[in-house]
Scaffold this active site. Structure first.
Site, short mmCIF file in Angstrom:
data_model
loop_
_atom_site.label_atom_id
_atom_site.label_comp_id
_atom_site.label_asym_id
_atom_site.label_seq_id
_atom_site.Cartn_x
_atom_site.Cartn_y
_atom_site.Cartn_z
N CYS A 90 3.44 -3.14 -3.69
CA CYS A 90 2.39 -3.99 -4.23
C CYS A 90 3.01 -5.08 -5.08
O CYS A 90 4.21 -5.29 -5.09
CB CYS A 90 1.41 -3.15 -5.05
SG CYS A 90 2.11 -2.49 -6.58
N LEU A 128 -0.55 -2.78 -1.36
CA LEU A 128 -0.34 -2.68 0.08
C LEU A 128 -0.21 -1.20 0.38
O LEU A 128 0.76 -0.56 -0.04
CB LEU A 128 0.93 -3.44 0.49
CG LEU A 128 1.29 -3.42 1.98
CD1 LEU A 128 0.26 -4.18 2.80
CD2 LEU A 128 2.69 -4.02 2.20
N SER A 129 -1.17 -0.63 1.05
CA SER A 129 -1.24 0.83 1.22
C SER A 129 -0.17 1.33 2.18
O SER A 129 -0.17 0.97 3.36
CB SER A 129 -2.62 1.24 1.75
OG SER A 129 -3.63 0.77 0.89
N ILE A 132 1.75 4.78 1.14
CA ILE A 132 1.77 6.23 0.91
C ILE A 132 0.49 6.61 0.18
O ILE A 132 0.03 5.89 -0.71
CB ILE A 132 2.99 6.64 0.07
CG1 ILE A 132 4.29 6.27 0.79
CG2 ILE A 132 2.99 8.13 -0.21
CD1 ILE A 132 5.53 6.47 -0.05
#
Length: 609
Positions: free
Chosen positions: A2, A45-46, A48
């Protein structure tokens, strides 16, 4: 992965505006924590913990909070250890591991981490902010402190959204940039904005900033055989690539250029997709090689030719995303390969760091070629060097005598040496900050004085070049497309293996990265393992002779910003001599041109930012 940002006050509107500037780093969600003393934010930002990984994340009693940018590859192992000690986890993320590790080990918890990271931990009771940047500086972290305002963030552009941020050009950075081709000082091109150095922590408490180093790279060679070394390299590199691929809930791809570093990673990563770009010149197109290797290792290669027009069209956007000017032409290639990859995956492996750790640059062979010459007494070497300088034309061997007459700390500042101080003196209007580049590099040579010359060069590049150029462009160009780039060679266990290799197995008469290449042979055809380094070759030398692009550069060289900082008649002479074929000034021209494009993005009054 992120982007993070924040400051030392409570203001939701300002925080939102700052996060908006870095939305590209994390388009999936936004998180905030605000108290009387701080505002912390992140864009996610996905990767995990897709369902429960939103930040900020707290400890059990909500007395400690974190915003985090990066990935921790040993988080499962750490989580197990911390659970055994009584820590309670409520998510499946690596972020939560950091906060419990901090509770358990204090500020030293960073030494337990294996990964890339920059983060801010706020201790709500102590009213104390702790920041850290990973061992090699894979993830960026900037901070600003002026007139009582403290800002931090993954990108400087987020600071521009704060109404009390004073945007002022740091002219001290310009002279050094002209030599190094990147921003080499701790203070950035923005006054009072600093980069937290790799392997460092920063504490903000009671209005004061303190920094300290928790990790420093060093080489301690061991008497190992080549067979032992290659086995260790392959074992550690393969394991690192495996971890970099496994620690993810989304698909992982791999960049693939023509070099051994990306080829080795692509051959080991067991994924399905590789990504390559080339230029519309045969000599500068590595796509055929990438497709051939991808077929051999059983993966699909996605590639794209970058047209000359497209390359030039995107230069302003590239310099905007970079935050500071960078004159490395391959940055644009990274921008485009990231764009391709982002259409298919959220994560891509890349080969950054192998050259610095294992001795991959051709310049590292120079101490070997100068070995016999260096047996001559220093006064004789100086005489040969001065005599060579008097030759008015380029004669074969001239540069050998010039460089051989100098000590290592006089001749080597890193992989790029664009303008020397005398040349800067001629082009800069303000020469007050025309300080010799050795003032930057000598402290490192002094620190590593007990090492051989090749190792000194590697350590200098690990501390400066790799962070300021190689990793800067990898992070900024990939995040411009919301893509996470992972660099498995820049793993602390891989470095531990590299640090044990005797210098003659790193660089010798047979070539560079010698032991590394031998290890790669277990996974690659011989011609791939022994292929010469190309990187992302870019035809700027050819473009600058073309009327269309010559005139674009000329318009910048005669523009308002150029007249403010440079003697434009000297710049035009560089440009015309190159076009006429009298000298290859392409790198010099490009360095100035990139600064002027960057300046237009951030300091042109008519340009919205």
């Amino acid at each position: 992965m992120c982007g993070i940002a924040g400051f030392n006050a409570n203001n939701t509107e300002i925080l939102s505006a700052m996060l908006k500037r870095i939305e590209h780093r994390g388009p999936d969600s936004e998180g905030r924590y605000l108290s009387d003393d701080v505002s912390l934010g992140m864009r996610r930002l996905s990767i995990i913990g897709l369902e429960d990984g939103n930040q900020p994340i707290f400890n059990e009693d909500k007395t400690i909070v974190i915003v985090f940018n990066g990935e921790i590859y040993n988080y499962a192992e750490l989580k197990e250890q911390l659970t055994e000690k009584g820590h309670i986890f409520t998510t499946h993320t690596d972020t939560e591991v950091l906060i419990h590790a901090y509770e358990e080990h204090g500020d030293d918890f960073v030494t337990y981490l294996r990964g890339m990271f920059s983060f801010a931990i706020y201790d709500i009771i102590k009213k104390r902010l702790l920041f850290a940047r990973d061992y090699f500086g894979i993830k960026p972290l900037y901070y600003y402190y002026r007139n009582g305002l403290f800002l931090f963030g993954s990108e400087i552009k987020s600071f521009l959204a704060h109404p009390d941020f004073v945007k002022e050009l740091n002219t001290k950075a310009l002279a050094h940039y002209l030599t190094f081709q990147y921003s080499v000082l701790d203070e950035t091109f923005f006054k009072s904005v600093y980069k937290l150095k790799p392997g460092h922590r920063l504490i903000y408490e009671d209005g004061k900033i303190t920094t300290n180093r928790y990790f420093e790279p060093d080489y301690k060679p061991e008497p190992l055989t080549l067979a032992q070394i290659t086995a260790d390299i392959d074992k550690t590199v393969s394991r690192s690539i495996q971890l970099h691929q496994q620690v993810s809930d989304v698909e992982v791809g791999s960049f693939l250029s023509g070099g051994i570093d990306s080829s080795y990673a692509a051959a080991c990563f067991k994924g399905k997709k590789t990504f390559t770009v080339g230029f519309d010149y045969e000599k500068y197109n590595e796509i055929p090689y990438a497709k051939e290797l991808s077929k051999a290792i059983g993966v699909k290669n996605h590639s794209e030719i970058i047209t000359t027009e497209e390359y030039w069209e995107h230069l302003p956007k590239v310099q905007y995303h970079m935050d500071e000017p960078l004159a490395d032409p391959s940055a644009v290639a990274l921008y485009f390969v990231s764009r391709i990859a982002s259409k298919y995956v959220k994560i891509a492996l890349s080969g950054e760091g192998a050259d610095e750790l294992f001795g991959g640059y051709n310049i590292y062979r120079e101490p070997i070629s100068l070995r016999l010459f260096n047996f001559l007494p220093k006064p004789i070497r100086r005489f040969f060097g001065k005599t060579a300088l008097l030759i008015p034309f380029n004669l074969k061997g001239k540069n050998f005598f010039i460089r051989g007459s100098k000590t290592l700390d006089e001749r080597y500042i890193g992989n790029a040496y664009i303008f020397n101080p005398k040349e800067r003196e001629k082009i800069l209007k303000n020469t007050q900050n025309n300080i010799p580049p050795e003032s930057i590099t000598r402290p490192y040579f002094k620190r590593y004085k007990n090492h051989d010359d090749i190792t000194k060069m590697q350590l200098l590049d690990i501390n400066l070049w790799m962070t300021g150029d190689i990793l800067l462009k990898a992070d900024k160009m990939s995040m411009a497309h919301s893509l996470e780039v992972r660099v498995p060679y820049l793993d602390k266990e891989v470095f531990r293996t590299a640090s044990k290799i005797p210098v003659n197995y790193r660089v010798n008469k047979k070539g560079t990265k010698y032991a590394f290449r031998q290890a790669a042979k277990a996974h690659l055809p011989d011609k791939s393992a022994m292929r010469k380094k190309l990187g992302f070759p870019v035809p700027i030398r050819i473009w600058l002779k073309d009327d269309k692009y010559f005139n674009i550069v000329k318009s910048y060289f005669t523009g308002h910003a150029s007249k403010k900082y440079f003697h434009t008649e000297v710049l035009l002479k560089l440009l015309y001599r190159h076009k006429q074929g009298k000298a290859d000034n392409s790198r010099k021209i490009w360095t100035i041109f990139m600064f002027l494009i960057w300046h237009e993005q951030y300091f042109d009054e008519n340009h919205e930012n």
